[in-house]
Design a protein around this motif. Structure first.
Motif, PDB file in Angstrom:
ATOM      1  N   PRO A 175      -1.846   7.781  -0.799  1.00  0.00           N
ATOM      2  CA  PRO A 175      -1.290   8.839  -1.653  1.00  0.00           C
ATOM      3  C   PRO A 175      -0.496   9.887  -0.868  1.00  0.00           C
ATOM      4  O   PRO A 175      -0.895  11.057  -0.792  1.00  0.00           O
ATOM      5  CB  PRO A 175      -2.540   9.449  -2.292  1.00  0.00           C
ATOM      6  N   THR A 176       0.588   9.462  -0.251  1.00  0.00           N
ATOM      7  CA  THR A 176       1.481  10.439   0.383  1.00  0.00           C
ATOM      8  C   THR A 176       2.892  10.202  -0.130  1.00  0.00           C
ATOM      9  O   THR A 176       3.227   9.101  -0.561  1.00  0.00           O
ATOM     10  CB  THR A 176       1.526  10.298   1.920  1.00  0.00           C
ATOM     11  N   TYR A 177       3.700  11.244  -0.064  1.00  0.00           N
ATOM     12  CA  TYR A 177       5.104  11.138  -0.508  1.00  0.00           C
ATOM     13  C   TYR A 177       5.976  11.897   0.484  1.00  0.00           C
ATOM     14  O   TYR A 177       5.693  13.051   0.811  1.00  0.00           O
ATOM     15  CB  TYR A 177       5.241  11.752  -1.907  1.00  0.00           C
ATOM     16  N   ASN A 206      18.231  14.024   2.485  1.00  0.00           N
ATOM     17  CA  ASN A 206      18.733  13.880   1.112  1.00  0.00           C
ATOM     18  C   ASN A 206      19.495  12.561   0.969  1.00  0.00           C
ATOM     19  O   ASN A 206      20.231  12.160   1.869  1.00  0.00           O
ATOM     20  CB  ASN A 206      19.698  15.031   0.763  1.00  0.00           C
ATOM     21  N   GLY A 207      19.309  11.900  -0.145  1.00  0.00           N
ATOM     22  CA  GLY A 207      20.091  10.695  -0.423  1.00  0.00           C
ATOM     23  C   GLY A 207      19.580   9.421   0.235  1.00  0.00           C
ATOM     24  O   GLY A 207      20.194   8.367   0.089  1.00  0.00           O
ATOM     25  N   THR A 208      18.467   9.512   0.951  1.00  0.00           N
ATOM     26  CA  THR A 208      17.918   8.309   1.585  1.00  0.00           C
ATOM     27  C   THR A 208      17.222   7.439   0.535  1.00  0.00           C
ATOM     28  O   THR A 208      16.415   7.941  -0.250  1.00  0.00           O
ATOM     29  CB  THR A 208      16.887   8.699   2.667  1.00  0.00           C
ATOM     30  N   HIS A 209      17.530   6.141   0.520  1.00  0.00           N
ATOM     31  CA  HIS A 209      16.845   5.248  -0.411  1.00  0.00           C
ATOM     32  C   HIS A 209      15.411   5.040   0.074  1.00  0.00           C
ATOM     33  O   HIS A 209      15.149   5.047   1.277  1.00  0.00           O
ATOM     34  CB  HIS A 209      17.577   3.909  -0.492  1.00  0.00           C
ATOM     35  N   HIS A 210      14.488   4.815  -0.878  1.00  0.00           N
ATOM     36  CA  HIS A 210      13.082   4.743  -0.467  1.00  0.00           C
ATOM     37  C   HIS A 210      12.795   3.569   0.460  1.00  0.00           C
ATOM     38  O   HIS A 210      11.817   3.575   1.189  1.00  0.00           O
ATOM     39  CB  HIS A 210      12.150   4.753  -1.687  1.00  0.00           C
ATOM     40  N   SER A 211      13.684   2.597   0.474  1.00  0.00           N
ATOM     41  CA  SER A 211      13.465   1.458   1.378  1.00  0.00           C
ATOM     42  C   SER A 211      13.742   1.848   2.835  1.00  0.00           C
ATOM     43  O   SER A 211      13.369   1.126   3.752  1.00  0.00           O
ATOM     44  CB  SER A 211      14.372   0.302   0.967  1.00  0.00           C
ATOM     45  N   ILE A 215       0.818  -1.231   0.000  1.00  0.00           N
ATOM     46  CA  ILE A 215       0.000   0.000   0.000  1.00  0.00           C
ATOM     47  C   ILE A 215       0.844   1.271   0.000  1.00  0.00           C
ATOM     48  O   ILE A 215       0.317   2.381   0.023  1.00  0.00           O
ATOM     49  CB  ILE A 215      -0.984   0.022   1.188  1.00  0.00           C
ATOM     50  N   HIS A 216       2.163   1.130  -0.008  1.00  0.00           N
ATOM     51  CA  HIS A 216       3.047   2.288  -0.160  1.00  0.00           C
ATOM     52  C   HIS A 216       4.318   1.792  -0.840  1.00  0.00           C
ATOM     53  O   HIS A 216       4.286   0.718  -1.446  1.00  0.00           O
ATOM     54  CB  HIS A 216       3.314   2.963   1.197  1.00  0.00           C
ATOM     55  N   TYR A 217       5.416   2.561  -0.793  1.00  0.00           N
ATOM     56  CA  TYR A 217       6.525   2.206  -1.664  1.00  0.00           C
ATOM     57  C   TYR A 217       7.831   1.751  -1.008  1.00  0.00           C
ATOM     58  O   TYR A 217       8.782   1.426  -1.715  1.00  0.00           O
ATOM     59  CB  TYR A 217       6.815   3.350  -2.640  1.00  0.00           C
ATOM     60  N   SER A 218       7.905   1.703   0.320  1.00  0.00           N
ATOM     61  CA  SER A 218       9.217   1.411   0.925  1.00  0.00           C
ATOM     62  C   SER A 218       9.752   0.035   0.541  1.00  0.00           C
ATOM     63  O   SER A 218      10.950  -0.140   0.346  1.00  0.00           O
ATOM     64  CB  SER A 218       9.180   1.560   2.446  1.00  0.00           C
ATOM     65  N   SER A 219       8.849  -0.939   0.408  1.00  0.00           N
ATOM     66  CA  SER A 219       9.326  -2.277   0.051  1.00  0.00           C
ATOM     67  C   SER A 219       9.036  -2.614  -1.412  1.00  0.00           C
ATOM     68  O   SER A 219       9.066  -3.772  -1.814  1.00  0.00           O
ATOM     69  CB  SER A 219       8.687  -3.322   0.976  1.00  0.00           C
ATOM     70  N   SER A 220       8.766  -1.592  -2.224  1.00  0.00           N
ATOM     71  CA  SER A 220       8.446  -1.806  -3.642  1.00  0.00           C
ATOM     72  C   SER A 220       9.681  -1.537  -4.504  1.00  0.00           C
ATOM     73  O   SER A 220      10.672  -0.967  -4.046  1.00  0.00           O
ATOM     74  CB  SER A 220       7.312  -0.864  -4.080  1.00  0.00           C
ATOM     75  N   GLY A 221       9.562  -1.913  -5.767  1.00  0.00           N
ATOM     76  CA  GLY A 221      10.643  -1.658  -6.718  1.00  0.00           C
ATOM     77  C   GLY A 221      10.700  -0.186  -7.096  1.00  0.00           C
ATOM     78  O   GLY A 221       9.813   0.601  -6.761  1.00  0.00           O
ATOM     79  N   ASP A 222      11.750   0.148  -7.832  1.00  0.00           N
ATOM     80  CA  ASP A 222      11.962   1.543  -8.222  1.00  0.00           C
ATOM     81  C   ASP A 222      10.800   2.118  -9.027  1.00  0.00           C
ATOM     82  O   ASP A 222      10.481   3.301  -8.919  1.00  0.00           O
ATOM     83  CB  ASP A 222      13.244   1.666  -9.061  1.00  0.00           C
ATOM     84  N   GLU A 223      10.160   1.261  -9.883  1.00  0.00           N
ATOM     85  CA  GLU A 223       9.077   1.771 -10.734  1.00  0.00           C
ATOM     86  C   GLU A 223       7.957   2.383  -9.891  1.00  0.00           C
ATOM     87  O   GLU A 223       7.411   3.435 -10.232  1.00  0.00           O
ATOM     88  CB  GLU A 223       8.481   0.660 -11.617  1.00  0.00           C
ATOM     89  N   VAL A 224       7.599   1.704  -8.819  1.00  0.00           N
ATOM     90  CA  VAL A 224       6.531   2.207  -7.947  1.00  0.00           C
ATOM     91  C   VAL A 224       6.961   3.526  -7.314  1.00  0.00           C
ATOM     92  O   VAL A 224       6.237   4.529  -7.357  1.00  0.00           O
ATOM     93  CB  VAL A 224       6.192   1.179  -6.838  1.00  0.00           C
ATOM     94  N   PHE A 225       8.164   3.508  -6.756  1.00  0.00           N
ATOM     95  CA  PHE A 225       8.664   4.730  -6.117  1.00  0.00           C
ATOM     96  C   PHE A 225       8.683   5.889  -7.107  1.00  0.00           C
ATOM     97  O   PHE A 225       8.260   7.006  -6.789  1.00  0.00           O
ATOM     98  CB  PHE A 225      10.067   4.486  -5.556  1.00  0.00           C
ATOM     99  N   LEU A 226       9.149   5.635  -8.329  1.00  0.00           N
ATOM    100  CA  LEU A 226       9.253   6.719  -9.319  1.00  0.00           C
ATOM    101  C   LEU A 226       7.882   7.246  -9.752  1.00  0.00           C
ATOM    102  O   LEU A 226       7.738   8.424 -10.060  1.00  0.00           O
ATOM    103  CB  LEU A 226      10.079   6.241 -10.530  1.00  0.00           C
ATOM    104  N   ALA A 227       6.885   6.362  -9.757  1.00  0.00           N
ATOM    105  CA  ALA A 227       5.522   6.828 -10.074  1.00  0.00           C
ATOM    106  C   ALA A 227       5.028   7.785  -8.978  1.00  0.00           C
ATOM    107  O   ALA A 227       4.428   8.829  -9.258  1.00  0.00           O
ATOM    108  CB  ALA A 227       4.576   5.633 -10.212  1.00  0.00           C
ATOM    109  N   TYR A 228       5.294   7.419  -7.747  1.00  0.00           N
ATOM    110  CA  TYR A 228       4.947   8.311  -6.632  1.00  0.00           C
ATOM    111  C   TYR A 228       5.713   9.639  -6.749  1.00  0.00           C
ATOM    112  O   TYR A 228       5.145  10.717  -6.584  1.00  0.00           O
ATOM    113  CB  TYR A 228       5.291   7.645  -5.292  1.00  0.00           C
ATOM    114  N   LYS A 229       6.993   9.537  -7.029  1.00  0.00           N
ATOM    115  CA  LYS A 229       7.827  10.744  -7.109  1.00  0.00           C
ATOM    116  C   LYS A 229       7.345  11.683  -8.225  1.00  0.00           C
ATOM    117  O   LYS A 229       7.275  12.897  -8.044  1.00  0.00           O
ATOM    118  CB  LYS A 229       9.295  10.360  -7.351  1.00  0.00           C
ATOM    119  N   ALA A 230       7.003  11.077  -9.377  1.00  0.00           N
ATOM    120  CA  ALA A 230       6.522  11.897 -10.496  1.00  0.00           C
ATOM    121  C   ALA A 230       5.243  12.629 -10.105  1.00  0.00           C
ATOM    122  O   ALA A 230       5.040  13.798 -10.446  1.00  0.00           O
ATOM    123  CB  ALA A 230       6.274  11.013 -11.719  1.00  0.00           C
TER     124      ALA A 230
END
Lengths: 394, 394
Positions: B287-289, B247-252, B200-215
């Protein structure tokens, strides 16, 4: 931080209604309460039972258009980056949205037709204001999708300040200023000559009761005008649509009051049946006052900050069995209930509502609308303009 | 009246959220919904479960005072008859009232200590703004009695315009801009590489999910800044308190996201028990980032209308078993429920709430707060200043 420290008079700031009420009771001798129109969008809601009020707004539409075209100074338009409109006593919306749209369109049209202005149409900000107990959640979800203004809700009593100094360009208030800030204390005081035993308004009462109501209205309209004089810019306009009676009408001929008395007689029927106590009816009075044009003229003169630019009877058709504005007991009961349910629930038990308005419906049909034949029911339109300083103080 | 006729661009005006949503879905590729914090003042209400958010406001208090003392231009104070403040994402009040009072007092103090200004303290008007679905009725009845400002409520999404041009002097927003305008469509699209199945969020998801949230965040913050650039006067300030990551923290390593994933694992437990369908969980995303300071810097730079005057980590204490900021599963569950109940009810059935948050409570206690030990949870304070025209366009 104390008032002395900040240089701001705290009195100028709005208080929460609860506090307002307490102060009012002790210092001003009135019982102050907030009586919102029935919220929601159900069968008895104000949203679905305010067609009479809407009719008056309809009739005022052209007058407001003309007022903006003819009486709104070009200077105001020239120096306003935002044109700010307030609707006082907006309830949950439908009539208010209609009135506000008309004002916005008329101001836009003025900008378009004034030389040197047509490229400078400002943003519009509209303040929808009513008591704190008003259903603002419904108001906000009902805002028209195609509105051409930024909307805000302002909670509080219009008998005090609601807006910053010199911040409004057009104030509109329809079917609201006839509501008093509360019931005059004398009419519920057993020891007073103005005690209004067994009645809930003043058409069939003695002069003392009527005069207590009138004194309250005079005080309330004074406070209303004082607050608006602070809030409206010089040259700004205020349109008031107010139910009232012609000059010189005796209070026994007040049609709205006679209508309330019909409801009062039903409450007394309920008391006789033991459904409510007689004492409870004695202590219940409806805090409205139907003004005459002369009374508003007097108040405006005493206030000194406004000129009356227009004063008209809207000649809204009187309800009848047939014709354009048909009415019967059922419709009349629904309309009255939408306006009165809140105040009745607050004083009596909610359980009496169905029986009470059923009684009203029957009596209304029995008397064959004679109230509207013999009593006076008028709807006035007043256009006030905020004078510039030198005139106001002169 | 069409846009052509009035010369007003209708697009600049706020729309009702329902309409917003539809347009958003079709044109912008996101699922837009309004998720108000839990209203009322019950056990799980936001009013009673927002102490963490209040703590961040407390920590920002002195920074805001200093910002007003040092960064608010005297010219703004000299030419403002009304000082207008907006709190965006106010919810039902308590934290918002506290923040607003701090701002008003700081501005009053500045007037008192600036030569030539002390006799000119203006009226204050405060706009409390949140989604249309917010409980404004509760907000209005909770307004402080001793407030030194005129209050108004403004319904609508802060990803669009809410106020007239050049009408605000100070904008405050705490724990709000991390809410996206909606869930990015890709993460609920089975055919997309960004499909976020079982989470339901992105910390344990792949980069694609994280990047969709970021966009989505980049687009939203762009719209937020564009709207505020129109509404805030030149030299006006905007204070943002935002939960984020260094800054620089990985989404995981995103602590807030890990906390949501804990809730997500409970939803999957419920799916395994057959209480909800797995498909329903797959299509649910929060839907939070959580931004990094660099990301906000980038957005401000791209927008071009603001300068960043300050950027600080508030160092709000991390929750622990003991010490100043104690937390356990029960408290954490209550807090999360106050924020998330609305969005969960909207997607699932209300009936799952008790079981879901009980599961979360248990897991939270079992993992012994390890989320807050290994994950990054920061609270940033950003002070932005609206540049004058020449700078903004230069």
């Amino acid at each position: 931080m104390a008032a002395e420290e900040t240089g701001i008079l705290q009195e100028a700031y709005p208080m929460k209604e609860g506090e307002d009420r307490e102060m009012a009771t002790e210092e001003t001798g009135i019982l102050q309460e907030a009586y919102p129109m029935k919220g929601g969008d159900g069968h008895y809601s104000y949203a679905k039972n305010s067609t009479h009020q809407r009719k008056a707004t309809d009739f005022a539409k052209e007058l407001i258009k003309a007022a903006i075209a003819e009486k709104l100074d070009k200077e105001i338009l020239l120096c306003s980056k935002t044109f700010r409109i307030a609707d006082l006593g907006c309830s949950v919306g439908p009539n208010s949205f209609f009135a506000v749209q008309n004002i916005v369109e008329a101001v836009e049209s003025k900008y378009q037709h004034c030389q040197g202005l047509n490229s400078q149409i400002p943003d519009f900000q509209v303040f929808f204001s009513d008591h704190t107990a008003n259903d603002f959640n419904l108001l906000f979800t009902s805002l028209p999708n195609d509105r051409r203004y930024y909307a805000a809700g302002v909670p509080g009593s219009f008998h005090g300040r609601l807006f910053p100094k010199d911040s409004l360009h057009f104030v509109h208030s329809s079917y609201a200023v006839h509501w008093l800030s509360g019931v005059p204390m004398e009419v519920v005081n057993k020891k007073s000559r103005a005690w209004n035993k067994g009645r809930i308004h003043y058409s069939s009462s003695g002069d003392e009761v009527f005069l207590a109501y009138k004194a309250q209205f005079d005080k309330d309209i004074e406070q209303f005008l004082q607050a608006r004089a602070q809030e409206i810019v010089y040259g700004g306009l205020m349109a008031l649509i107010v139910p009232g009676i012609p000059n010189g009408t005796h209070h026994s001929q007040n049609g709205s009051s006679m209508n309330f008395e019909l409801l009062g007689s039903c409450l007394m029927d309920l008391a006789r049946k033991g459904m409510v106590s007689e004492e409870k009816v004695d202590s219940f009075n409806i805090p409205t006052y139907q003004l005459s044009p002369q009374e508003l003229e007097g108040a405006v003169e005493r206030n000194g900050c406004f000129s009356i630019e227009e004063m008209e009877d809207l000649h809204v058709p009187v309800p009848s069995h047939s014709g354009e504005y048909k009415i019967n007991g059922q419709v009349a009961a629904s309309h009255l209930r939408a306006v009165m349910e809140g105040i009745i629930k607050q004083h009596f038990d909610e359980k009496i509502l169905d029986v009470l308005f059923d009684c009203y419906r029957k009596k209304f049909d029995e008397i064959d609308f004679s109230i509207f034949k013999s009593g006076k029911v008028n709807n006035f339109f007043f256009l006030l303009k905020r004078k510039a300083t030198n005139q106001a103080t002169g």
